[in-house]
Design an enzyme around this catalytic site. Structure first.
Site, PDB file in Angstrom:
ATOM      1  N   HIS A 199      58.533   7.105  26.500  1.00 23.27           N
ATOM      2  CA  HIS A 199      57.130   6.857  26.144  1.00 23.27           C
ATOM      3  C   HIS A 199      56.389   8.172  25.861  1.00 23.27           C
ATOM      4  O   HIS A 199      55.514   8.229  25.014  1.00 23.27           O
ATOM      5  CB  HIS A 199      56.437   6.070  27.253  1.00 23.27           C
ATOM      6  CG  HIS A 199      57.105   4.758  27.525  1.00 23.27           C
ATOM      7  ND1 HIS A 199      57.199   3.778  26.575  1.00 23.27           N
ATOM      8  CD2 HIS A 199      57.752   4.303  28.625  1.00 23.27           C
ATOM      9  CE1 HIS A 199      57.866   2.739  27.079  1.00 23.27           C
ATOM     10  NE2 HIS A 199      58.212   3.042  28.323  1.00 23.27           N
ATOM     11  N   CYS A 246      32.682  -3.762  25.308  1.00 28.61           N
ATOM     12  CA  CYS A 246      31.765  -4.321  24.317  1.00 28.61           C
ATOM     13  C   CYS A 246      32.146  -5.786  24.150  1.00 28.61           C
ATOM     14  O   CYS A 246      32.908  -6.310  24.975  1.00 28.61           O
ATOM     15  CB  CYS A 246      31.790  -3.528  23.004  1.00 28.61           C
ATOM     16  SG  CYS A 246      33.364  -3.533  22.123  1.00 28.61           S
TER      17      CYS A 246
END
Ligand code: RB5
Length: 139
Positions: A132, A64
């Site tokens: 992680h 966008c």
């Protein structure tokens, strides 16, 4: 892109960049929008994330104007980890550290060349797991 199915979607602000990316990455499936006529970004974020959640091998690219609207919308769905990348270094790190399955590009704030590099590295970089993974499990 081996073993991956990749989808892309944008609103009008990302339409031009999406078209340029599709020329470089013709195997990516385009979920619209199909012109630069004004549309609502959530419609396209929802359409794409629905597809991504069907398989672990599915990855997505959303565009966008700023990347923010697509990112907010996409991240509302459990199982979606969408990261905005303004450059290819961030696109690499959202795979390595965040196991992102959706790359969000700011169509009005990234060059075509940087966007192409970002897609390339996003689709070829592996999640590092380890510490992680522990952090992702806490989300
Ligand atoms: C559209 O003008 C713009 O608001 C949209 O592309 C996006 O940047 C929203 O976050």
């Amino acid at each position: 892109m081996k073993n991956k199915t990749v989808y892309i979607a944008s609103d009008h602000a990302g339409f031009k960049l999406k078209s340029q990316l599709l020329k470089k990455f013709p195997k990516i499936t385009d979920l619209g929008t199909k012109s630069d006529e004004s549309v609502d970004y959530p419609d396209f974020a929802h359409k794409l994330t629905k597809e991504i959640l069907k398989s672990k091998n599915n990855f997505g690219i959303l565009i966008c104007g700023t990347g923010v609207g697509m990112s907010i919308t996409a991240n509302r769905r459990k199982g979606i980890r969408a990261g905005i990348a303004n450059n290819s270094k961030i696109a690499t790190l959202i795979r390595k550290h965040n196991d992102a399955n959706v790359l969000v590009l700011p169509g009005r704030f990234i060059s075509t060349n940087e966007a192409k590099k970002s897609v390339q590295t996003f689709l070829s970089t592996k999640f590092e797991s380890g510490r992680h993974k522990r952090r992702i499990d806490k989300i």
